[in-house]
Write a protein that holds these residues in place. Structure first.
Motif, PDB file in Angstrom:
ATOM      1  N   LEU A   1      -5.763   4.524   8.531  1.00 33.18           N
ATOM      2  CA  LEU A   1      -6.809   5.239   7.759  1.00 33.18           C
ATOM      3  C   LEU A   1      -6.791   6.608   8.055  1.00 33.18           C
ATOM      4  O   LEU A   1      -7.221   7.677   7.288  1.00 33.18           O
ATOM      5  N   LYS A   2      -6.269   7.194   9.246  1.00 32.43           N
ATOM      6  CA  LYS A   2      -6.468   8.294   9.637  1.00 32.43           C
ATOM      7  C   LYS A   2      -5.447   9.437   9.133  1.00 32.43           C
ATOM      8  O   LYS A   2      -5.928  10.744   9.054  1.00 32.43           O
ATOM      9  N   SER A   3      -4.472   8.979   8.489  1.00 31.71           N
ATOM     10  CA  SER A   3      -3.522   9.852   8.025  1.00 31.71           C
ATOM     11  C   SER A   3      -3.371   9.574   6.564  1.00 31.71           C
ATOM     12  O   SER A   3      -3.277   8.316   5.977  1.00 31.71           O
ATOM     13  N   ALA A   4      -3.161  10.639   5.690  1.00 31.57           N
ATOM     14  CA  ALA A   4      -3.183  10.621   4.230  1.00 31.57           C
ATOM     15  C   ALA A   4      -2.187   9.587   3.807  1.00 31.57           C
ATOM     16  O   ALA A   4      -2.670   8.668   2.700  1.00 31.57           O
ATOM     17  N   LEU A   5      -1.022   9.475   4.128  1.00 24.62           N
ATOM     18  CA  LEU A   5       0.152   8.690   3.536  1.00 24.62           C
ATOM     19  C   LEU A   5      -0.219   7.448   3.825  1.00 24.62           C
ATOM     20  O   LEU A   5      -0.144   6.669   2.690  1.00 24.62           O
ATOM     21  N   PRO A   6      -0.274   7.036   4.962  1.00 24.09           N
ATOM     22  CA  PRO A   6      -0.350   5.431   5.158  1.00 24.09           C
ATOM     23  C   PRO A   6      -1.998   4.924   4.411  1.00 24.09           C
ATOM     24  O   PRO A   6      -1.922   3.934   4.061  1.00 24.09           O
ATOM     25  N   ARG A   7      -2.854   5.858   4.352  1.00 21.01           N
ATOM     26  CA  ARG A   7      -3.961   5.762   3.700  1.00 21.01           C
ATOM     27  C   ARG A   7      -3.933   5.359   2.394  1.00 21.01           C
ATOM     28  O   ARG A   7      -4.361   4.190   1.641  1.00 21.01           O
ATOM     29  N   ALA A   8      -3.179   6.173   1.804  1.00 21.31           N
ATOM     30  CA  ALA A   8      -3.072   6.118   0.086  1.00 21.31           C
ATOM     31  C   ALA A   8      -2.139   4.831  -0.004  1.00 21.31           C
ATOM     32  O   ALA A   8      -2.339   4.016  -1.070  1.00 21.31           O
ATOM     33  N   ARG A   9      -1.109   4.493   0.966  1.00 24.29           N
ATOM     34  CA  ARG A   9      -0.180   3.261   0.608  1.00 24.29           C
ATOM     35  C   ARG A   9      -1.144   2.219   0.666  1.00 24.29           C
ATOM     36  O   ARG A   9      -1.201   0.976  -0.155  1.00 24.29           O
ATOM     37  N   TYR A  10      -2.101   1.870   1.621  1.00 24.07           N
ATOM     38  CA  TYR A  10      -2.848   0.945   2.159  1.00 24.07           C
ATOM     39  C   TYR A  10      -3.893   1.029   0.709  1.00 24.07           C
ATOM     40  O   TYR A  10      -4.185  -0.367   0.401  1.00 24.07           O
ATOM     41  N   LEU A  11      -4.701   1.893   0.185  1.00 27.23           N
ATOM     42  CA  LEU A  11      -5.305   1.781  -0.835  1.00 27.23           C
ATOM     43  C   LEU A  11      -4.626   1.183  -2.042  1.00 27.23           C
ATOM     44  O   LEU A  11      -5.279   0.634  -2.691  1.00 27.23           O
ATOM     45  N   LEU A  12      -3.429   1.704  -2.278  1.00 26.21           N
ATOM     46  CA  LEU A  12      -2.608   1.064  -3.468  1.00 26.21           C
ATOM     47  C   LEU A  12      -2.599  -0.346  -3.262  1.00 26.21           C
ATOM     48  O   LEU A  12      -2.426  -1.038  -4.254  1.00 26.21           O
ATOM     49  N   SER A  13      -2.032  -0.572  -2.033  1.00 23.30           N
ATOM     50  CA  SER A  13      -1.625  -1.935  -1.735  1.00 23.30           C
ATOM     51  C   SER A  13      -3.082  -2.935  -1.906  1.00 23.30           C
ATOM     52  O   SER A  13      -3.023  -4.135  -2.467  1.00 23.30           O
ATOM     53  N   LEU A  14      -4.327  -2.470  -1.739  1.00 23.98           N
ATOM     54  CA  LEU A  14      -5.467  -3.129  -1.944  1.00 23.98           C
ATOM     55  C   LEU A  14      -5.627  -3.296  -3.624  1.00 23.98           C
ATOM     56  O   LEU A  14      -6.286  -4.367  -3.927  1.00 23.98           O
ATOM     57  N   ALA A  15      -5.087  -2.253  -4.166  1.00 26.11           N
ATOM     58  CA  ALA A  15      -5.146  -2.403  -5.777  1.00 26.11           C
ATOM     59  C   ALA A  15      -4.116  -3.217  -6.236  1.00 26.11           C
ATOM     60  O   ALA A  15      -3.946  -3.287  -7.616  1.00 26.11           O
ATOM     61  N   GLY A  16      -3.198  -3.753  -5.453  1.00 26.73           N
ATOM     62  CA  GLY A  16      -2.280  -4.572  -5.943  1.00 26.73           C
ATOM     63  C   GLY A  16      -1.037  -3.700  -6.354  1.00 26.73           C
ATOM     64  O   GLY A  16      -0.006  -4.392  -7.039  1.00 26.73           O
ATOM     65  N   VAL A  17      -0.781  -2.576  -5.933  1.00 24.25           N
ATOM     66  CA  VAL A  17       0.310  -1.788  -6.408  1.00 24.25           C
ATOM     67  C   VAL A  17       1.137  -1.285  -5.359  1.00 24.25           C
ATOM     68  O   VAL A  17       0.830  -1.085  -4.087  1.00 24.25           O
ATOM     69  N   ASP A  18       2.567  -1.870  -5.545  1.00 23.72           N
ATOM     70  CA  ASP A  18       3.728  -1.582  -4.648  1.00 23.72           C
ATOM     71  C   ASP A  18       4.218  -0.175  -5.021  1.00 23.72           C
ATOM     72  O   ASP A  18       4.263   0.159  -6.153  1.00 23.72           O
TER      73      ASP A  18
END
Length: 176
Positions: free
Chosen positions: A66-83
Motif C-alpha cells: 500500500l505504501k507505493s503507488a505501483l503495487p497499490r494500483a496493482r493490488y486495487l486492480l486485482s481486488l476488482a478482478g483485473v489482471d
C-alpha cells in the motif's frame, strides 16, 4: 489474531482507494506491528510465536503493497478482478514507445558524456512524468473506475520505473 482474508486496506482501517493518507497508513502500520511483533511472543507457545510471525509478515507485506503507488494500483486492480497483464501484454501506444526510446537515448548520451547534471535533470523530469501518471491512475481507479485504462497506466508506470532506475544507475556509474 489477524484476519488474513481481509484486504490490506481493511487491515489498516483505510478506504480501498488509490489515493491514501500516507501518514495514517504509517500510524496504523505501527499500531499493527506493535500488536503482533514477534518479540511480544518470545515466551509464548510455539504455535503462538509462529502465528505472531505470520501476522507480522502479513502486516509488512500489506504495508509494502500500500505504501507505493505501483503495487497499490496493482493490488486495487486485482481486488476488482483485473489482471494488469504486465508480463504478457507489452502492447503500448506508439507515442509512448517513441517517448521511451527518446528517454533511453538521452540517458545513454548523458551517461556517455558523463553529464551528471543532465542525468539529474532527466531524473527530475521522469519523476514528474511518473507523478502525472499516478495522478491519472487516481482518477482512473478512484473516480472513474476505468480499470481497463488503469491497467494500461500500471504497465506504463512499470516501464517508467525501470527507466527511472536506469537513470539512477547511470548517475551512480558516472559518479563512482
Amino acid at each position: 489474531m489477524i484476519d488474513f482474508a481481509q484486504s490490506h486496506f481493511a487491515l489498516f482501517q483505510l478506504p480501498s482507494d488509490f489515493v491514501i493518507d500516507a501518514k495514517l497508513l504509517d500510524a496504523r502500520y505501527r499500531e499493527q506491528v506493535a500488536l503482533y511483533h514477534p518479540d511480544k511472543f518470545a515466551t509464548a507457545s510455539d504455535a503462538e510465536r509462529r502465528a505472531s510471525l505470520q501476522a507480522a509478515t502479513h502486516i509488512n507485506e500489506a504495508y509494502q503493497t500500500l505504501k507505493s503507488a505501483l503495487p497499490r494500483a496493482r493490488y486495487l486492480l486485482s481486488l476488482a478482478g483485473v489482471d494488469t497483464q504486465e508480463e504478457t501484454n507489452t502492447a503500448m501506444p506508439m507515442d509512448f514507445l517513441m517517448a521511451q526510446m527518446e528517454w533511453r537515448e538521452s540517458i545513454s548520451d548523458a551517461k556517455a558524456s558523463k553529464n551528471v547534471d543532465a542525468l539529474e535533470n532527466l531524473a527530475r523530469e521522469m519523476r514528474a512524468e511518473m507523478q502525472a501518471l499516478e495522478d491519472k491512475l487516481a482518477t482512473q481507479i478512484d473516480a472513474q473506475q476505468d480499470f481497463a485504462n488503469a491497467a494500461m497506466s500500471v504497465r506504463k508506470l512499470r516501464f517508467m520505473e525501470k527507466l527511472d532506475q536506469e537513470i539512477g544507475d547511470a548517475i551512480e556509474a558516472v559518479l563512482y
